[in-house]
Every structure is written in structure tokens, then in C-alpha cells.
Scaffold this active site. Structure first.
Site, PDB file in Angstrom:
ATOM      1  N   GLY A  29       0.812  -1.214   0.000  1.00 43.26           N
ATOM      2  CA  GLY A  29       0.000   0.000   0.000  1.00 43.26           C
ATOM      3  C   GLY A  29       0.845   1.263   0.000  1.00 43.26           C
ATOM      4  N   LEU A  31       0.587   3.666  -2.146  1.00 44.02           N
ATOM      5  CA  LEU A  31       1.071   3.543  -3.523  1.00 44.02           C
ATOM      6  C   LEU A  31       1.594   4.879  -4.051  1.00 44.02           C
ATOM      7  CD1 LEU A  31      -1.708   1.255  -5.058  1.00 44.02           C
ATOM      8  CD2 LEU A  31       0.365   0.608  -3.819  1.00 44.02           C
ATOM      9  N   HIS A  35       4.867   2.244  -7.828  1.00 40.96           N
ATOM     10  CA  HIS A  35       3.844   1.188  -7.929  1.00 40.96           C
ATOM     11  C   HIS A  35       3.041   1.345  -9.221  1.00 40.96           C
ATOM     12  CE1 HIS A  35       4.333   1.507  -3.429  1.00 40.96           C
ATOM     13  NE2 HIS A  35       4.540   0.227  -3.623  1.00 40.96           N
ATOM     14  N   GLY A 145       9.880  -4.004  -8.052  1.00 44.12           N
ATOM     15  CA  GLY A 145      10.743  -2.874  -8.421  1.00 44.12           C
ATOM     16  C   GLY A 145      12.216  -3.177  -8.137  1.00 44.12           C
ATOM     17  N   GLN A 146      13.077  -2.694  -9.028  1.00 44.17           N
ATOM     18  CA  GLN A 146      14.525  -2.870  -8.879  1.00 44.17           C
ATOM     19  C   GLN A 146      15.059  -2.110  -7.670  1.00 44.17           C
ATOM     20  OE1 GLN A 146      16.766  -4.751 -10.170  1.00 44.17           O
ATOM     21  NE2 GLN A 146      18.650  -3.703  -9.554  1.00 44.17           N
ATOM     22  N   LYS A 147      14.285  -1.150  -7.130  1.00 39.51           N
ATOM     23  CA  LYS A 147      14.799  -0.422  -5.958  1.00 39.51           C
ATOM     24  C   LYS A 147      15.147  -1.393  -4.837  1.00 39.51           C
ATOM     25  CE  LYS A 147      12.603   1.997  -2.786  1.00 39.51           C
ATOM     26  NZ  LYS A 147      13.234   1.508  -1.544  1.00 39.51           N
ATOM     27  N   ASP A 148      14.301  -2.414  -4.673  1.00 39.47           N
ATOM     28  CA  ASP A 148      14.590  -3.448  -3.677  1.00 39.47           C
ATOM     29  C   ASP A 148      15.297  -4.600  -4.391  1.00 39.47           C
ATOM     30  OD1 ASP A 148      13.288  -2.224  -1.334  1.00 39.47           O
ATOM     31  OD2 ASP A 148      11.500  -2.395  -2.567  1.00 39.47           O
TER      32      ASP A 148
END
Ligand code: PAF
Length: 279
Positions: A29, A31, A35, A145-148
Site C-alpha cells: 500500500g 502507492l 507502484h 521494483g529494482q529499488k529493492d
């Protein structure tokens, strides 16, 4: 029309007759545009899109972080509707962890360093909840997501090792104009911290530039990132890493794909960011 469902039974019933393939976007959530980009990719790839909204208590090492995690379901559902999501599954905790739930999905070596070391138990919580979501939704595709970056690697390993049929798809990091990676945690930054936070990106880019100029020493790139971060008084670096892009082992020398990553505290808010180095 976006349906908002709560129980496992409702979700199963709704999924029984939807057009395939199904694209799953698991979220906690709050978002944001990151997202939205995952949902848009899922929308482009699949006739049916399912977004889950569940703040997973098992991936927080401190109860305080879980309580503090921002929530606004009404707004999240409006964003999902705006992006054309077919089904939002926003369950209560006992629909995810059914009474008597007693299973832990624990990924090995790839989950140990970096976020795994800084947040003990975090990836067990992530792998367990994602395994449940993959099982319940049975999607052909799932978007992260590539962030993580390490989270995606952990989930890929889990899905591969457990022979789960859902394909894991990684989407690029979405950034603010000043380079700060979008994150639900950004909302906790004070004005001064927010102004300082792009230093994560700047530190990574400084190391990328050195790498581009031919530097291959892991220590040299770690020192470059640390110097950029420590120059900003509000930034408290937790780790700077130059790791093998496949195993996440820290590198002395960069001879292949590598992941640069940083975790930095600004007061009580912890931010992460990363950059892939590929030949
Ligand atoms: O990245 C997140 O938001 C969460 O870790 C995830 C994948 C939804 C699991 O709770």
C-alpha cells in the site's frame, strides 16, 4: 471496474473466470508512481491485473516500524482503479496467515548480506508472504521494483527453488526529478532530510563514473560512495556495498556484473538505493 476483495475465498472465486494471463503486483500500500509503473507494466502484459495491499507484519523486525508504516487504503484503491487494476486483494491478516499458520519460507545465502544482515528475519517474512500470494493468485507474471534489488533476487530464488510457476519480472526504479528513488518511506523525511536524501543517488553515480573511467577496485568504489555520503551531515550511512551481481558477495575486484548499493539513515528513516554495473 476494480473489485476490492478481502477473503481468500472471494479471491479464488473471482480468479476462476478471468482472462489469462494474470499479472500480480504485490504491495504494502501507500502507492506511489513506482507502484503505478509496476501496475502499468502488468496492465500492458496481461488482460487481468491483480494488486495486493497487505502490510506484512512478518517482514518488520521492529513492531514500531510496522505500526509506523504509512497506510491509506481509500487512496490506494483509487490509484488502482485509475490504473485499471481488475482486482485489489486487501485482506485482514488472518486471511493471509490463516489460524494455525506455522510455515516459514527461508531463502539461503542470497538473503544473508545487506538488507538481510541489517534487518534480521526480513527476507523470511518477504519470502513467506510472497509464496502465499503466488499460491493464492496463481499469476503467470509478478512485478517487483529494482529499488529493492536484493528482494527481487530473493524472490526469484524462492520461486525457482520451489518450482513456483509465476514468472518474476523486475521493473526499473522510478525517481523524483532530483534523483531520490520513490519509496513509501520518503513521507517520513523532514524538509531538511528530504533535501539531503538525493545524496544516495549522487553517491552511486559517483561510483558509477569511477567504474566507467576504468576503476575496478571494490574498495575504491566503496570509499567513493562513503565519502559522498559522509559529506552530508544528516546522512548516516548504514552500509555501502560493491557486490557480485549474482551472489551478492562483496567484491575485491569487479570483473563481471556488480550491484552497487547503499542504505542510509536520515533520523529514524532508512532509505536504500542501488545501481547495476553491467559490461
Ligand atoms: O516490496 C514490498 O512492498 C513488499 O516487500 C512485498 C513484496 C509486497 C511483500 O510484502
Amino acid at each position: 471496474m476494480t473489485q476490492v476483495l478481502r477473503s481468500r475465498a472471494e479471491l479464488r472465486a473471482a480468479l476462476a473466470s478471468v482472462p489469462r494471463p494474470v499479472g500480480l503486483v504485490p504491495t504494502m500500500g501507500w502507492l506511489h508512481d513506482g507502484h503505478r509503473s509496476l501496475i502499468r507494466r502488468a496492465r500492458a502484459d496481461n488482460p487481468t491485473v491483480v494488486t495486493t495491499i497487505f502490510v506484512n507484519p512478518r517482514q518488520f523486525s521492529q513492531a514500531q516500524d510496522f505500526t509506523k508504516y504509512p497506510r491509506n487504503e481509500v487512496r490506494d484503491v483509487a490509484i488502482c482503479a485509475d490504473e485499471g487494476v481488475d482486482i485489489v486483494w486487501a485482506p485482514p491478516a488472518d486471511e493471509v496467515y490463516v489460524p494455525g499458520f506455522d510455515t516459514l519460507v527461508s531463502v539461503g545465502a542470497i538473503a544473508l548480506p545487506l538488507e538481510g544482515a541489517a534487518r534480521p528475519g526480513h527476507f523470511d517474512g518477504v519470502a513467506t508472504v510472497v509464496a502465499i500470494l503466488f499460491g493464492l493468485v496463481g499469476a503467470e507474471h509478478a512485478y517487483f521494483g529494482q529499488k529493492d534489488a536484493q528482494q527481487v533476487m530473493v524472490i526469484r530464488r524462492m520461486a525457482r527453488d520451489l518450482a513456483l510457476p509465476t514468472e518474476v519480472i523486475t521493473c526499473p526504479i522510478v525517481r523524483e526529478p532530483d534523483g531520490l528513488a520513490l519509496s513509501s518511506r520518503n513521507v517520513h523525511l523532514s524538509l531538511a532530510e528530504r533535501a539531503a536524501a538525493p545524496v544516495l543517488r549522487q553517491a552511486l553515480l559517483a561510483a558509477c563514473r569511477k567504474w566507467g573511467a576504468g576503476e575496478r577496485s571494490g574498495d575504491a568504489l566503496r570509499a567513493t560512495m562513503r565519502a559522498a555520503l559522509t559529506a552530508v551531515p544528516l546522512a548516516q550511512p548504514e552500509y555501502v556495498s560493491v557486490a557480485d551481481g549474482l551472489t551478492l558477495r562483496e567484491l575485491d575486484r569487479i570483473d563481471g556484473p556488480a550491484l552497487l548499493s547503499v542504505a542510509v539513515r536520515f533520523g529514524s528513516t532508512r532509505l536504500i538505493d542501488n545501481e547495476l554495473l553491467e559490461a
